[in-house]
Design a protein around this motif. Structure first.
Motif, PDB file in Angstrom:
ATOM      1  N   GLU A 116      11.424  -9.509   5.940  1.00 55.88           N
ATOM      2  CA  GLU A 116      10.091  -9.205   5.418  1.00 55.88           C
ATOM      3  C   GLU A 116       9.231  -8.503   6.466  1.00 55.88           C
ATOM      4  N   SER A 120       7.786  -4.632   6.391  1.00 56.08           N
ATOM      5  CA  SER A 120       6.353  -4.370   6.573  1.00 56.08           C
ATOM      6  C   SER A 120       6.119  -3.340   7.679  1.00 56.08           C
ATOM      7  N   SER A 169      11.356  -7.874  -4.522  1.00 50.96           N
ATOM      8  CA  SER A 169      10.134  -8.351  -5.175  1.00 50.96           C
ATOM      9  C   SER A 169       8.916  -8.111  -4.285  1.00 50.96           C
ATOM     10  N   GLN A 170       9.114  -8.147  -2.962  1.00 51.44           N
ATOM     11  CA  GLN A 170       8.034  -7.842  -2.028  1.00 51.44           C
ATOM     12  C   GLN A 170       7.701  -6.339  -2.049  1.00 51.44           C
TER      13      GLN A 170
END
Length: 503
Positions: A116, A120, A169-170
């Protein structure tokens, strides 16, 4: 790099290196220490290194300290006679390139927190690199987007090795932006071509990841009045393809067709077919190009064939597609299994839709009614309570088929002329037959089934009674009193006589 023990120690050590590199170009070699921690086995150390790299290269992009243009080889520049500033920018651009590659690898890290954070950081670089391009603009208004970096991101999300559904999904929130959605679709086409070219047998994980991403892409129904870009632009040009819904639909079509032309796992066929009618077909530039996929899926049998027919039905009715075998395919799906599978309700809902047109020939409707009636003889009671009203509706919509239950001047039949083995409904001779099966079901052991079978005759007789009544002459006068009234009140004696007579 000397490290203090623990994650806090690593954080402080990385912080010092970061400050040194940003403060003085003479400390540039400290970048190697930061990049080295990205290779650590400790996930907390990796997370600290990702955060540090994000701050470092984010600052360098904003300050314009990375080389802009076609990146030359590091060895050629460092041994050449170029100035110190050029050498520094080329060298640092290579370090940035190494950092991005490593972050792309970390998208497959076992720890979701690491994945994650890497995602980002990469998307932050996409935004900054878009605002501060590392390639030179060829003309005024030239649209620049960090395509190669973005391909790296999408390629990591579409991993052939592991399930990336949580990370995808992120990523979904970025698909709300016109530019990232457009380039996601383009990058997905490239990823599908690359993976299918590298793997003779494509791993199921890739197909599942690809479907998760593709199905998350949704286009606006109409041209938006204001474009929403992830990469901030001082000015939007009408010549940019990314700013037009027509171009998005063209790329959306290319994305899905590149995916659907391959042999997919059966589980994915069903997932695609469940959304094709409302999430894919309406957004394609040329919906009829889906014909190959839908006809291929139609040949798979069972629930998949039914769902594929739903897509074909839309193409036939909304896009003038010619598909003569449509009703023959649907007729072929009518076998005992339709009463026992979990998609029974969907089957009859769609079959009712397909057979709703009053322009269908009587022989075709009769064939469906007859085959269902024959299958009903061995169907479970819960299925019969769905099938019998279905047959009734067919006969009510198509009055020409009522001869199956009421043929007043027809010959008596010694044998049923219907051929249940005939695959072509036109040749089944159903219209010459009768629905004697319904009479048999009126004696069914289950009272609700018996009642439903009996109701069909009553339901079909109601329109006939109505039609018969319409043909009657006007109503005869109905006497309201024995003695006609003589005025509103009449004379007192007459009123009494009338009252006495009526009583």
């Amino acid at each position: 790099m000397e490290r203090e023990p623990g994650a806090a120690g690593v954080r402080r050590a990385l912080g010092r290196r970061l400050e040194a590199v940003l403060a003085s170009r003479s400390e540039a070699n400290a970048v190697f220490d930061i990049l080295a921690v990205l290779q650590s086995e400790d996930q907390e150390e990796i997370q600290e290194a990702v955060r540090t790299c994000s701050r470092l290269f984010g600052a360098l992009l904003e300050r314009g300290e990375l080389f802009v243009g076609q990146l030359p080889s590091e060895e050629m520049v460092m041994t050449g006679s170029q100035g110190a500033t050029r050498k520094y920018k080329v060298w640092m651009r290579h370090r940035y390139h190494s950092c991005c590659n490593r972050l792309g690898e970390l998208l497959g890290h076992p720890s979701f927190q690491v994945k994650e954070l890497a995602l980002s950081a990469l998307l932050k670089f996409v935004q900054l690199e878009g605002a501060h391009p590392l390639e030179k603009s060829k003309w005024e208004g030239n649209y620049l987007f960090p395509r190669e970096l973005f391909k790296l991101v999408v390629g990591g999300l579409l991993s052939p090795e592991e399930d990336q559904s949580l990370l995808l999904s992120q990523f979904r929130e970025y698909l709300d932006y016109d530019d990232t959605r457009y380039h996601t679709m383009q990058a997905a086409v490239d990823a599908v071509a690359r993976v299918t070219g590298q793997h003779p047998e494509v791993p199921p994980a890739f197909w599942n990841n690809a479907f998760t991403l593709l199905s998350a892409v949704s286009l606006p129904r109409r041209e938006p009045t204001v474009s929403s870009f992830y990469v901030k632009r001082a000015e939007l040009w009408d010549t940019w393809k990314v700013a037009h819904l027509k171009e998005h639909r063209r790329v959306f079509q290319a994305m899905w067709l590149s995916f659907l032309k391959h042999k997919l796992p059966l589980s994915l066929y069903k997932k695609v077919l469940l959304i094709v009618h409302d999430a894919i077909l309406p957004q394609l530039a040329q919906p009829t190009l889906m014909i190959d996929f839908l006809t291929r899926a139609c040949d798979l049998g069972g629930a998949l064939s039914l769902l594929a027919l739903n897509g074909l039905f839309i193409l036939i009715h909304k896009h003038n597609l010619e598909y003569p075998d449509f009703y023959r395919k649907l007729y072929g799906l009518l076998d005992p299994s339709v009463f026992h599978v979990k998609y029974r309700a969907r089957f009859f809902h769609l079959a009712d839709l397909f057979l709703s047109s009053s322009h269908l020939p009587a022989y075709l409707v009769a064939a469906f009614a007859k085959r269902l009636a024959r299958l009903a003889l061995t169907a479970p009671p819960e299925a019969l309570l769905m099938v019998l009203p279905f047959i009734c509706n067919l006969l009510r919509r198509h009055p020409a088929c009522r001869v199956l239950v009421h043929r007043p001047h027809g010959p008596e039949l010694d044998a049923d002329p219907y051929d249940p083995g005939e695959e072509d409904p036109a040749q089944s001779r159903a219209l010459e037959s009768s629905l004697w099966e319904l009479q048999a079901l009126q004696r069914h052991y289950h009272p609700e089934v018996s009642k439903a079978a009996s109701v069909i005759n009553q339901a079909l007789s109601m329109p006939e009674i109505f039609e018969r009544d319409l043909k009657k002459k006007g109503p005869e006068p109905v006497p309201l009193e024995f003695i006609p009234a003589q005025g509103l009140l009449g004379r007192p004696g007459e009123l009494c006589a009338q009252h006495f007579t009526l009583s």
